[in-house]
Design an enzyme around this catalytic site. Structure first.
Site, PDB file in Angstrom:
ATOM      1  N   TYR A 161       5.093  77.176 111.717  1.00 36.50           N
ATOM      2  CA  TYR A 161       6.455  77.665 111.461  1.00 36.50           C
ATOM      3  C   TYR A 161       6.478  78.698 110.316  1.00 36.50           C
ATOM      4  CZ  TYR A 161      11.309  77.217 109.730  1.00 36.50           C
ATOM      5  OH  TYR A 161      12.579  77.449 109.268  1.00 36.50           O
ATOM      6  N   LEU A 214      -4.333  74.647 116.061  1.00 39.11           N
ATOM      7  CA  LEU A 214      -3.257  74.401 117.043  1.00 39.11           C
ATOM      8  C   LEU A 214      -2.860  72.915 117.125  1.00 39.11           C
ATOM      9  CD1 LEU A 214      -4.120  76.854 119.996  1.00 39.11           C
ATOM     10  CD2 LEU A 214      -2.542  77.194 118.086  1.00 39.11           C
ATOM     11  N   LYS A 251       2.223  67.577 107.645  1.00 37.59           N
ATOM     12  CA  LYS A 251       3.390  67.681 106.756  1.00 37.59           C
ATOM     13  C   LYS A 251       4.459  66.603 106.943  1.00 37.59           C
ATOM     14  CE  LYS A 251       6.091  70.688 109.749  1.00 37.59           C
ATOM     15  NZ  LYS A 251       7.042  71.757 109.864  1.00 37.59           N
ATOM     16  N   SER A 276       4.999  72.465  97.513  1.00 44.90           N
ATOM     17  CA  SER A 276       6.296  71.935  97.904  1.00 44.90           C
ATOM     18  C   SER A 276       7.031  71.411  96.679  1.00 44.90           C
ATOM     19  CB  SER A 276       6.058  70.777  98.882  1.00 44.90           C
ATOM     20  OG  SER A 276       7.229  70.036  99.073  1.00 44.90           O
ATOM     21  N   TYR A 292       1.724  62.367 101.311  1.00 47.32           N
ATOM     22  CA  TYR A 292       1.853  63.809 101.568  1.00 47.32           C
ATOM     23  C   TYR A 292       2.056  64.553 100.247  1.00 47.32           C
ATOM     24  CZ  TYR A 292       4.133  68.235 102.635  1.00 47.32           C
ATOM     25  OH  TYR A 292       4.476  69.569 102.645  1.00 47.32           O
ATOM     26  N   LYS A 308      -0.323  67.535  97.907  1.00 45.07           N
ATOM     27  CA  LYS A 308       0.083  68.818  97.298  1.00 45.07           C
ATOM     28  C   LYS A 308      -0.267  68.827  95.807  1.00 45.07           C
ATOM     29  CE  LYS A 308       1.745  70.594 101.065  1.00 45.07           C
ATOM     30  NZ  LYS A 308       0.926  71.592 101.784  1.00 45.07           N
ATOM     31  N   ASP A 319      14.801  58.790  99.703  1.00 39.73           N
ATOM     32  CA  ASP A 319      15.601  60.011  99.518  1.00 39.73           C
ATOM     33  C   ASP A 319      16.184  60.080  98.112  1.00 39.73           C
ATOM     34  OD1 ASP A 319      15.262  61.370 101.853  1.00 39.73           O
ATOM     35  OD2 ASP A 319      17.205  60.834 102.730  1.00 39.73           O
TER      36      ASP A 319
HETATM   37  P1  NAD Z   1       3.503  73.647 110.667  1.00 40.05           P
HETATM   38  O1  NAD Z   1       3.004  72.322 111.098  1.00 40.05           O
HETATM   39  O2  NAD Z   1       4.454  74.374 111.551  1.00 40.05           O
HETATM   40  O3  NAD Z   1       2.270  74.620 110.360  1.00 40.05           O
HETATM   41  C1  NAD Z   1       1.029  74.141 109.925  1.00 40.05           C
HETATM   42  C2  NAD Z   1      -0.035  74.763 110.797  1.00 40.05           C
HETATM   43  O4  NAD Z   1      -1.311  74.338 110.338  1.00 40.05           O
HETATM   44  C3  NAD Z   1       0.075  74.360 112.266  1.00 40.05           C
HETATM   45  O5  NAD Z   1       0.043  75.512 113.069  1.00 40.05           O
HETATM   46  C4  NAD Z   1      -1.159  73.481 112.509  1.00 40.05           C
HETATM   47  O6  NAD Z   1      -1.654  73.618 113.821  1.00 40.05           O
HETATM   48  C5  NAD Z   1      -2.118  74.002 111.450  1.00 40.05           C
HETATM   49  N1  NAD Z   1      -3.115  73.061 110.953  1.00 40.05           N
HETATM   50  C6  NAD Z   1      -2.920  71.795 110.490  1.00 40.05           C
HETATM   51  N2  NAD Z   1      -4.092  71.245 110.113  1.00 40.05           N
HETATM   52  C7  NAD Z   1      -5.048  72.185 110.329  1.00 40.05           C
HETATM   53  C8  NAD Z   1      -6.451  72.215 110.148  1.00 40.05           C
HETATM   54  N3  NAD Z   1      -7.140  71.149 109.696  1.00 40.05           N
HETATM   55  N4  NAD Z   1      -7.120  73.351 110.452  1.00 40.05           N
HETATM   56  C9  NAD Z   1      -6.462  74.421 110.932  1.00 40.05           C
HETATM   57  N5  NAD Z   1      -5.144  74.447 111.159  1.00 40.05           N
HETATM   58  C10 NAD Z   1      -4.437  73.336 110.860  1.00 40.05           C
HETATM   59  O7  NAD Z   1       4.138  73.454 109.214  1.00 40.05           O
HETATM   60  P2  NAD Z   1       4.997  74.464 108.339  1.00 40.05           P
HETATM   61  O8  NAD Z   1       6.364  73.903 108.226  1.00 40.05           O
HETATM   62  O9  NAD Z   1       4.815  75.855 108.790  1.00 40.05           O
HETATM   63  O10 NAD Z   1       4.294  74.238 106.934  1.00 40.05           O
HETATM   64  C11 NAD Z   1       3.319  75.122 106.444  1.00 40.05           C
HETATM   65  C12 NAD Z   1       2.882  74.663 105.071  1.00 40.05           C
HETATM   66  O11 NAD Z   1       4.010  74.591 104.210  1.00 40.05           O
HETATM   67  C13 NAD Z   1       2.260  73.256 105.056  1.00 40.05           C
HETATM   68  O12 NAD Z   1       1.207  73.260 104.116  1.00 40.05           O
HETATM   69  C14 NAD Z   1       3.390  72.370 104.575  1.00 40.05           C
HETATM   70  O13 NAD Z   1       2.911  71.227 103.932  1.00 40.05           O
HETATM   71  C15 NAD Z   1       4.081  73.313 103.599  1.00 40.05           C
HETATM   72  N6  NAD Z   1       5.485  72.983 103.363  1.00 40.05           N
HETATM   73  C16 NAD Z   1       6.340  72.879 104.432  1.00 40.05           C
HETATM   74  C17 NAD Z   1       7.667  72.557 104.209  1.00 40.05           C
HETATM   75  C18 NAD Z   1       8.626  72.405 105.366  1.00 40.05           C
HETATM   76  O14 NAD Z   1       9.678  71.771 105.192  1.00 40.05           O
HETATM   77  N7  NAD Z   1       8.352  72.960 106.537  1.00 40.05           N
HETATM   78  C19 NAD Z   1       8.135  72.379 102.898  1.00 40.05           C
HETATM   79  C20 NAD Z   1       7.251  72.510 101.844  1.00 40.05           C
HETATM   80  C21 NAD Z   1       5.915  72.819 102.082  1.00 40.05           C
HETATM   81  C1  WQD Z   2      17.544  66.855 103.897  1.00 45.67           C
HETATM   82  C2  WQD Z   2      18.805  66.035 103.672  1.00 45.67           C
HETATM   83  C3  WQD Z   2      18.508  63.673 104.094  1.00 45.67           C
HETATM   84  C4  WQD Z   2      17.825  64.123 108.413  1.00 45.67           C
HETATM   85  C5  WQD Z   2      11.527  66.864 103.306  1.00 45.67           C
HETATM   86  C6  WQD Z   2      10.241  66.427 102.648  1.00 45.67           C
HETATM   87  C7  WQD Z   2       9.778  67.452 101.648  1.00 45.67           C
HETATM   88  C8  WQD Z   2       9.697  68.844 102.264  1.00 45.67           C
HETATM   89  C9  WQD Z   2      10.912  69.197 103.072  1.00 45.67           C
HETATM   90  C10 WQD Z   2       7.438  69.408 102.832  1.00 45.67           C
HETATM   91  C11 WQD Z   2      18.554  64.700 102.958  1.00 45.67           C
HETATM   92  C12 WQD Z   2      19.493  64.285 105.083  1.00 45.67           C
HETATM   93  C13 WQD Z   2      18.057  64.349 107.086  1.00 45.67           C
HETATM   94  C14 WQD Z   2      18.815  63.465 109.193  1.00 45.67           C
HETATM   95  C15 WQD Z   2      20.210  63.325 107.235  1.00 45.67           C
HETATM   96  N1  WQD Z   2       8.597  68.980 103.152  1.00 45.67           N
HETATM   97  N2  WQD Z   2      19.228  63.964 106.491  1.00 45.67           N
HETATM   98  N3  WQD Z   2      19.979  63.094 108.563  1.00 45.67           N
HETATM   99  O1  WQD Z   2      14.008  65.042 102.626  1.00 45.67           O
HETATM  100  O2  WQD Z   2      14.786  67.091 101.360  1.00 45.67           O
HETATM  101  O3  WQD Z   2      12.525  67.041 102.319  1.00 45.67           O
HETATM  102  O4  WQD Z   2      11.280  68.136 103.951  1.00 45.67           O
HETATM  103  O5  WQD Z   2       6.965  69.628 101.760  1.00 45.67           O
HETATM  104  O6  WQD Z   2       8.548  67.028 101.167  1.00 45.67           O
HETATM  105  O7  WQD Z   2      10.482  65.176 101.998  1.00 45.67           O
HETATM  106  O8  WQD Z   2      14.450  67.228 103.842  1.00 45.67           O
HETATM  107  O9  WQD Z   2      15.494  67.844 105.973  1.00 45.67           O
HETATM  108  O10 WQD Z   2      14.430  65.554 105.746  1.00 45.67           O
HETATM  109  O11 WQD Z   2      16.553  66.030 104.535  1.00 45.67           O
HETATM  110  O12 WQD Z   2      21.275  62.980 106.732  1.00 45.67           O
HETATM  111  O13 WQD Z   2      18.655  63.213 110.399  1.00 45.67           O
HETATM  112  O14 WQD Z   2      19.356  65.680 104.949  1.00 45.67           O
HETATM  113  O15 WQD Z   2      18.910  62.388 103.714  1.00 45.67           O
HETATM  114  O16 WQD Z   2      19.669  64.456 102.138  1.00 45.67           O
HETATM  115  P1  WQD Z   2      13.992  66.490 102.472  1.00 45.67           P
HETATM  116  P2  WQD Z   2      15.178  66.670 105.128  1.00 45.67           P
END
Ligand code: NAD
Ligand code: WQD
Length: 337
Positions: A11, A33, A84, A124, A148, A152, A294
């Site tokens: 993403y 993938l 993640k 994160s 998780y 990080k 939460d």
């Molecule tokens: P995502 O799952 O869409 O993307 C991660 C990608 O990494 C995927 O395409 C997956 O196939 C690939 N992948 C996983 N393990 C792998 C491996 N061992 N080797 C090669 N490829 C691998 O997730 P995203 O939401 O795009 O998140 C990207 C990064 O951002 C992650 O490190 C995630 O922890 C971090 N992050 C995401 C969020 C969020 O809410 N989406 C928030 C904070 C941090």
């Molecule tokens: C947002 C708000 C929920 C779903 C998580 C990970 C964090 C980061 C981002 C990677 C909260 C509420 C949610 C639902 C709801 N990821 N909620 N109904 O919890 O802030 O963060 O994703 O690093 O590490 O913990 O995001 O989107 O899950 O929730 O009411 O069906 O929505 O309680 O207040 P969060 P979230």
């Protein structure tokens, strides 16, 4: 200039590949993938007019990763690849430590061996745990509340230690708040497998009729309307933040950490209301019990990124919901459908 983008089919990584391309930097995607569709490459081509180079590879495979660095002559690694799902990480902690921590440690070793000295890492806001104060700046204590989150914290620490030991090395940890939104073309967005854990995809799937009702996890928090408040940031703004951070530090050494958020908090009810306006329909919701772990409220102080990187989030809440809705209606079952 070429850079290797681990997790570039995912993403946030895929949107960052577009931002890199727009900045004149050539992304080479390295992804196993495990959580992405191979069709992302076609979508990226439709958006940019360029077929990005893609290597099907795992970050845990040392030989393959080393070959990818050699073959591409990448000057930096943008490191998105990770598992993640917070809940899953509490059930399968070793899988998370193995993939996210061991995988990254072996990457860092390979990078040093190959003289690739720049890494930009997807961290994160979870590294702040339960906030001591708001808004959260980068000086806030670091800790985690689930495996998780610990992955990080551990990777950030390893990056810092490598930077301390190797005066040529530069590491940037970008601490994302809550990434949402999709590409405005409607061709690229987030499509979680199974039932979404995160709020925005759950609302989007409810709006499109895939889910019956949004469960609001608690309406008795100490916030204006009682529902949880978060700092939602458009994935396009986030992607640009990566380019800004790299451009600012590409001739530097040492470790740098930045919050990427808007500084503005929205409640769950705000999000449902904004999405209703984008979708032009009512979105059913009901109040459910609080979700374990939460917190009430979380939002960034992003002034360090503003002052040092000259970056700030520009897109609005309605950009986030409009773009998500466009993507969701175009691809209700994601790209595999
Ligand atoms: P995502 O799952 O869409 O993307 C991660 C990608 O990494 C995927 O395409 C997956 O196939 C690939 N992948 C996983 N393990 C792998 C491996 N061992 N080797 C090669 N490829 C691998 O997730 P995203 O939401 O795009 O998140 C990207 C990064 O951002 C992650 O490190 C995630 O922890 C971090 N992050 C995401 C969020 C969020 O809410 N989406 C928030 C904070 C941090
Ligand atoms: C947002 C708000 C929920 C779903 C998580 C990970 C964090 C980061 C981002 C990677 C909260 C509420 C949610 C639902 C709801 N990821 N909620 N109904 O919890 O802030 O963060 O994703 O690093 O590490 O913990 O995001 O989107 O899950 O929730 O009411 O069906 O929505 O309680 O207040 P969060 P979230």
């Amino acid at each position: 200039m070429k850079v290797l983008v681990t997790g570039g089919m995912g993403y946030i990584g895929s949107h960052t590949c577009i931002a890199l391309h727009e900045a004149g930097i050539t992304p080479v995607i390295y992804d196993n993938l495990s959580n992405a569709s191979a069709r992302v490459l076609d979508q990226l081509e439709k958006i940019t007019g360029t077929r990005f180079e893609f290597i099907l590879g795992d970050i845990q495979d040392e030989q393959q990763f080393k070959l990818a660095l050699k073959h591409t002559k990448a000057e930096a690694v943008f490191h998105f690849a990770a598992l993640k799902a917070v809940g899953e990480s509490t059930e399968q902690p070793l899988r998370y430590y193995q993939n996210n921590v061991s995988g990254t440690l072996s990457m860092l070793q390979n990078m040093q061996d190959e003289g690739v000295n720049h890494i930009i890492f997807s961290s994160s806001a979870t590294v702040y745990g339960e906030p001591d104060y708001l808004p959260i700046d980068e000086k806030h204590p670091i800790r985690a509340t689930n495996p998780y989150g610990w992955t990080k914290v551990m990777v950030e620490q390893a990056m810092q230690d490598v930077c301390n030991a190797n005066s040529q090395f530069m590491g940037i940890a970008l601490r994302y708040f809550n990434p949402v939104g999709a590409h405005p073309s409607g061709l690229l967005g987030e499509s979680p497998n199974g039932i979404p854990n995160n709020l925005m995809p759950f609302i989007a799937q409810t709006a499109v009729g895939k889910r019956d009702v949004v469960n609001i996890f608690g309406d008795d928090y100490d916030t204006e309307d009682g529902t949880g408040v978060r700092d939602y940031i458009h994935v396009l703004d986030l992607a640009k933040g990566h380019v800004a951070a790299f451009m600012q530090h590409k001739t530097d050494t040492a470790f740098h950490a930045y919050n990427l958020g808007t500084g503005q908090g929205y409640s769950v009810l705000d999000m449902i209301k904004a999405f209703s306006a984008s979708a032009n329909k009512d979105i059913p919701y009901k109040i459910a019990p609080r979700r374990a772990g939460d917190i009430a409220c979380n939002y960034a102080d992003a002034t360090k990124a503003q002052n040092t990187l000259n970056w700030h989030a520009e897109l609005t809440l309605s950009d986030m919901t409009n773009d998500t809705w466009r993507w969701q209606t175009n691809y209700p079952s994601g790209l595999e459908s």
